[in-house]
Motif scaffolding. Structure first.
Motif, PDB file in Angstrom:
ATOM      1  N   GLU A 239       0.821  -1.206   0.000  1.00  0.00           N
ATOM      2  CA  GLU A 239       0.000   0.000   0.000  1.00  0.00           C
ATOM      3  C   GLU A 239       0.859   1.261   0.000  1.00  0.00           C
ATOM      4  OE1 GLU A 239      -3.291   2.119  -0.497  1.00  0.00           O
ATOM      5  OE2 GLU A 239      -3.189  -0.082  -0.457  1.00  0.00           O
ATOM      6  N   GLU A 240       2.030   1.206   0.656  1.00  0.00           N
ATOM      7  CA  GLU A 240       2.912   2.371   0.681  1.00  0.00           C
ATOM      8  C   GLU A 240       3.441   2.673  -0.722  1.00  0.00           C
ATOM      9  OE1 GLU A 240       5.949   1.698   3.557  1.00  0.00           O
ATOM     10  OE2 GLU A 240       4.616   2.083   5.261  1.00  0.00           O
ATOM     11  N   ASP A 241       3.827   1.631  -1.464  1.00  0.00           N
ATOM     12  CA  ASP A 241       4.298   1.845  -2.826  1.00  0.00           C
ATOM     13  C   ASP A 241       3.183   2.397  -3.709  1.00  0.00           C
ATOM     14  OD1 ASP A 241       6.893   1.132  -2.354  1.00  0.00           O
ATOM     15  OD2 ASP A 241       6.707  -0.915  -3.097  1.00  0.00           O
ATOM     16  N   ARG A 242       1.981   1.884  -3.517  1.00  0.00           N
ATOM     17  CA  ARG A 242       0.847   2.394  -4.297  1.00  0.00           C
ATOM     18  C   ARG A 242       0.610   3.880  -3.992  1.00  0.00           C
ATOM     19  NH1 ARG A 242      -3.870   0.499  -6.859  1.00  0.00           N
ATOM     20  NH2 ARG A 242      -5.625   1.951  -6.696  1.00  0.00           N
ATOM     21  N   THR A 243       0.734   4.227  -2.713  1.00  0.00           N
ATOM     22  CA  THR A 243       0.559   5.627  -2.328  1.00  0.00           C
ATOM     23  C   THR A 243       1.644   6.503  -2.946  1.00  0.00           C
ATOM     24  OG1 THR A 243      -0.454   4.962  -0.228  1.00  0.00           O
ATOM     25  CG2 THR A 243       0.413   7.207  -0.367  1.00  0.00           C
ATOM     26  N   LEU A 244       2.885   6.001  -2.976  1.00  0.00           N
ATOM     27  CA  LEU A 244       3.980   6.739  -3.595  1.00  0.00           C
ATOM     28  C   LEU A 244       3.732   6.937  -5.085  1.00  0.00           C
ATOM     29  CD1 LEU A 244       7.098   5.177  -1.840  1.00  0.00           C
ATOM     30  CD2 LEU A 244       6.445   7.589  -1.802  1.00  0.00           C
ATOM     31  N   VAL A 245       3.289   5.880  -5.757  1.00  0.00           N
ATOM     32  CA  VAL A 245       2.994   5.980  -7.189  1.00  0.00           C
ATOM     33  C   VAL A 245       1.895   7.008  -7.430  1.00  0.00           C
ATOM     34  CG1 VAL A 245       2.044   4.741  -9.178  1.00  0.00           C
ATOM     35  CG2 VAL A 245       3.775   3.647  -7.747  1.00  0.00           C
ATOM     36  N   GLN A 246       0.865   6.948  -6.612  1.00  0.00           N
ATOM     37  CA  GLN A 246      -0.247   7.904  -6.745  1.00  0.00           C
ATOM     38  C   GLN A 246       0.249   9.334  -6.525  1.00  0.00           C
ATOM     39  OE1 GLN A 246      -3.476   7.193  -4.003  1.00  0.00           O
ATOM     40  NE2 GLN A 246      -4.928   8.388  -5.203  1.00  0.00           N
ATOM     41  N   ALA A 247       1.145   9.506  -5.565  1.00  0.00           N
ATOM     42  CA  ALA A 247       1.679  10.838  -5.270  1.00  0.00           C
ATOM     43  C   ALA A 247       2.510  11.370  -6.437  1.00  0.00           C
ATOM     44  CB  ALA A 247       2.519  10.788  -4.003  1.00  0.00           C
ATOM     45  N   VAL A 248       3.335  10.507  -7.038  1.00  0.00           N
ATOM     46  CA  VAL A 248       4.162  10.930  -8.169  1.00  0.00           C
ATOM     47  C   VAL A 248       3.283  11.313  -9.354  1.00  0.00           C
ATOM     48  CG1 VAL A 248       5.880  10.193  -9.856  1.00  0.00           C
ATOM     49  CG2 VAL A 248       6.167   9.578  -7.453  1.00  0.00           C
ATOM     50  N   ILE A 249       2.254  10.512  -9.614  1.00  0.00           N
ATOM     51  CA  ILE A 249       1.326  10.833 -10.715  1.00  0.00           C
ATOM     52  C   ILE A 249       0.652  12.179 -10.459  1.00  0.00           C
ATOM     53  CG2 ILE A 249      -0.805  10.136 -11.872  1.00  0.00           C
ATOM     54  CD1 ILE A 249       0.041   7.203 -11.319  1.00  0.00           C
ATOM     55  N   GLY A 250       0.242  12.397  -9.207  1.00  0.00           N
ATOM     56  CA  GLY A 250      -0.375  13.665  -8.851  1.00  0.00           C
ATOM     57  C   GLY A 250       0.577  14.838  -9.042  1.00  0.00           C
ATOM     58  N   LEU A 251       1.848  14.657  -8.644  1.00  0.00           N
ATOM     59  CA  LEU A 251       2.855  15.707  -8.834  1.00  0.00           C
ATOM     60  C   LEU A 251       3.045  16.008 -10.314  1.00  0.00           C
ATOM     61  CD1 LEU A 251       5.617  14.751  -6.240  1.00  0.00           C
ATOM     62  CD2 LEU A 251       4.353  16.907  -6.317  1.00  0.00           C
ATOM     63  N   ALA A 252       3.136  14.948 -11.118  1.00  0.00           N
ATOM     64  CA  ALA A 252       3.331  15.132 -12.553  1.00  0.00           C
ATOM     65  C   ALA A 252       2.196  15.947 -13.155  1.00  0.00           C
ATOM     66  CB  ALA A 252       3.433  13.772 -13.246  1.00  0.00           C
ATOM     67  N   HIS A 253       0.968  15.616 -12.769  1.00  0.00           N
ATOM     68  CA  HIS A 253      -0.182  16.353 -13.281  1.00  0.00           C
ATOM     69  C   HIS A 253      -0.159  17.808 -12.791  1.00  0.00           C
ATOM     70  CE1 HIS A 253      -2.593  12.355 -13.795  1.00  0.00           C
ATOM     71  NE2 HIS A 253      -1.649  12.508 -14.697  1.00  0.00           N
ATOM     72  N   SER A 254       0.186  18.005 -11.538  1.00  0.00           N
ATOM     73  CA  SER A 254       0.207  19.357 -10.972  1.00  0.00           C
ATOM     74  C   SER A 254       1.252  20.235 -11.637  1.00  0.00           C
ATOM     75  CB  SER A 254       0.473  19.291  -9.466  1.00  0.00           C
ATOM     76  OG  SER A 254      -0.566  18.609  -8.796  1.00  0.00           O
ATOM     77  N   PHE A 255       2.405  19.646 -11.973  1.00  0.00           N
ATOM     78  CA  PHE A 255       3.492  20.384 -12.618  1.00  0.00           C
ATOM     79  C   PHE A 255       3.395  20.329 -14.152  1.00  0.00           C
ATOM     80  CE2 PHE A 255       5.251  20.095  -8.399  1.00  0.00           C
ATOM     81  CZ  PHE A 255       6.058  21.212  -8.278  1.00  0.00           C
ATOM     82  N   ARG A 256       2.291  19.768 -14.644  1.00  0.00           N
ATOM     83  CA  ARG A 256       2.050  19.668 -16.088  1.00  0.00           C
ATOM     84  C   ARG A 256       3.177  18.924 -16.797  1.00  0.00           C
ATOM     85  NH1 ARG A 256       0.080  24.705 -14.585  1.00  0.00           N
ATOM     86  NH2 ARG A 256      -2.120  25.044 -15.064  1.00  0.00           N
ATOM     87  N   ARG A 257       3.533  17.798 -16.239  1.00  0.00           N
ATOM     88  CA  ARG A 257       4.536  16.928 -16.856  1.00  0.00           C
ATOM     89  C   ARG A 257       3.864  15.642 -17.320  1.00  0.00           C
ATOM     90  NH1 ARG A 257       6.921  21.168 -15.391  1.00  0.00           N
ATOM     91  NH2 ARG A 257       9.030  21.208 -14.464  1.00  0.00           N
ATOM     92  N   LEU A 258       4.360  15.094 -18.418  1.00  0.00           N
ATOM     93  CA  LEU A 258       3.936  13.759 -18.809  1.00  0.00           C
ATOM     94  C   LEU A 258       4.478  12.768 -17.792  1.00  0.00           C
ATOM     95  CD1 LEU A 258       4.733  13.903 -22.651  1.00  0.00           C
ATOM     96  CD2 LEU A 258       2.486  14.095 -21.563  1.00  0.00           C
ATOM     97  N   VAL A 259       3.796  11.663 -17.617  1.00  0.00           N
ATOM     98  CA  VAL A 259       4.261  10.659 -16.653  1.00  0.00           C
ATOM     99  C   VAL A 259       4.178   9.282 -17.290  1.00  0.00           C
ATOM    100  CG1 VAL A 259       1.963  10.481 -15.582  1.00  0.00           C
ATOM    101  CG2 VAL A 259       3.990   9.736 -14.317  1.00  0.00           C
ATOM    102  N   ILE A 260       5.254   8.528 -17.146  1.00  0.00           N
ATOM    103  CA  ILE A 260       5.304   7.160 -17.662  1.00  0.00           C
ATOM    104  C   ILE A 260       5.771   6.245 -16.539  1.00  0.00           C
ATOM    105  CG2 ILE A 260       7.627   7.555 -18.598  1.00  0.00           C
ATOM    106  CD1 ILE A 260       6.928   5.471 -20.765  1.00  0.00           C
ATOM    107  N   ALA A 261       5.144   5.089 -16.466  1.00  0.00           N
ATOM    108  CA  ALA A 261       5.468   4.136 -15.399  1.00  0.00           C
ATOM    109  C   ALA A 261       6.385   3.047 -15.937  1.00  0.00           C
ATOM    110  CB  ALA A 261       4.196   3.518 -14.835  1.00  0.00           C
TER     111      ALA A 261
END
Length: 325
Positions: A239-261
């Motif tokens: 769950e911690e890794d999932r939360t980290l992934v969700q946070a990174v995706i949120g940061l990418a969207h907030s900073f208007r960056r593309l995000v690839i996993a």
């Protein structure tokens, strides 16, 4: 990355000074003998290090390096939009060697400048060959912080793009490892902008694994960030890794960056990522890195999993409802 062997080589002069002082003032023979043994070990490691550099120089001359390519997919569009070029060493005795087996030891050596230049030219050459077959892909390469911050790098990149003038620079991407030290972020930002002025894009790789993630994201004008595979691989069970992934995706969207996993190992990983708002994937669940000679056959045979297609449609509908509401 740090090179413990190189660090010890730099410490050698300090050890010699200390040994001279101890010979002058100390009577403890056993301590001096222990220090001498450590010095000998450092010398042996230095010889091994120098031998590795010489062998890698020979590998370039003999054409022992090659590039493998790992696909990147956009599940919203249902397409393979690009590939990451990854170096391999075709060692005549040891066989095919992944970069982790030889690059970390030399990460701060000037040989990396030569190797990065080789990768740039080789990737552009493969892109030119694919273009002759009617295939246009966005190809990314890893470039070290050492190369990026070395004087003349932008000019070298410009010459390479001119040499392969049929390639649209917009289809070429530089990936910078977040874990590598960028000593001057202001200078690094200027260099990234200079590369972007040539038409190439820049991505921040292995995002979330370093100590400066937010600083890098705030100060470096990269167009995309790549979520490190170590977080993605375990997000289904941790769950911690999932939360980290969700946070990174949120940061990418907030900073208007593309995000690839990276590290998409299964269909379930892809579905989970789409639920969090990430739609560009790379990983073994799509394909392992492959030689350029196998790329076209794989591309013609690849089909996006039905679960990804239905999840992408579902996500689009949710966004439309949210927008209309």
């Amino acid at each position: 990355m740090e090179s413990p062997i190189l660090d010890k080589m730099l410490e050698l002069s300090e050890i010699e000074i200390l040994q001279q002082q101890l010979y002058r003032y100390a009577d403890d023979f056993h301590f001096l003998n222990q220090l001498h043994t450590e010095q000998q070990g450092i010398m042996e490691q230095a010889i091994v290090y120098r031998g590795l550099i010489q062998r890698l120089e020979l590998a370039i001359e003999n054409g022992e390096f090659c590039l493998f390519f790992q696909p990147k997919v956009d599940v919203q569009k249902g397409i393979v939009f690009g590939a990451e070029a990854l170096i391999r060493w075709k060692h005549p005795e040891l066989g095919l060697m992944a970069p982790d087996s030889f690059l970390p030891q030399i990460a701060q050596h000037e040989f990396m400048l030569k190797l990065d230049a080789w990768v740039i030219n080789e990737a552009l050459a493969h892109m030119t060959n694919w273009l002759k077959c009617g295939l246009q892909l966005k190809v990314s390469i890893n470039v070290t912080a050492l190369s990026l911050q070395t004087e003349g790098f932008v000019e070298q990149l410009s010459r390479a793009l001119q040499r392969y003038s049929k390639i649209n620079p917009e289809n070429f991407e530089l990936e910078i490892l977040e874990t590598e030290a960028l000593t001057d972020l202001t200078k690094a930002a200027c260099l990234i902008k200079a590369c972007q002025e040539l038409g190439v894009s820049v991505a921040l790789d292995d995002f979330g694994t370093g100590y400066c993630s937010l600083s890098y994201l705030r100060q470096l004008p990269v167009q995309a960030i790549k979520i490190d595979c170590s977080f993605v691989c375990d997000m289904l069970d941790n769950e911690e890794d999932r939360t980290l992934v969700q946070a990174v995706i949120g940061l990418a969207h907030s900073f208007r960056r593309l995000v690839i996993a990276e590290g998409v190992e299964s269909i379930e990983h892809g579905v989970a990522l789409m639920q969090l708002g990430c739609y560009q994937f790379q990983g073994y669940g799509i394909a392992k890195p492959m030689p350029a000679s196998e790329w076209l056959a794989w591309l013609n045979a690849w089909k996006m999993p039905k679960q990804w297609r239905s999840s992408a449609i579902s996500s689009d509908e949710k966004r439309a409802l949210s927008y209309n509401g």
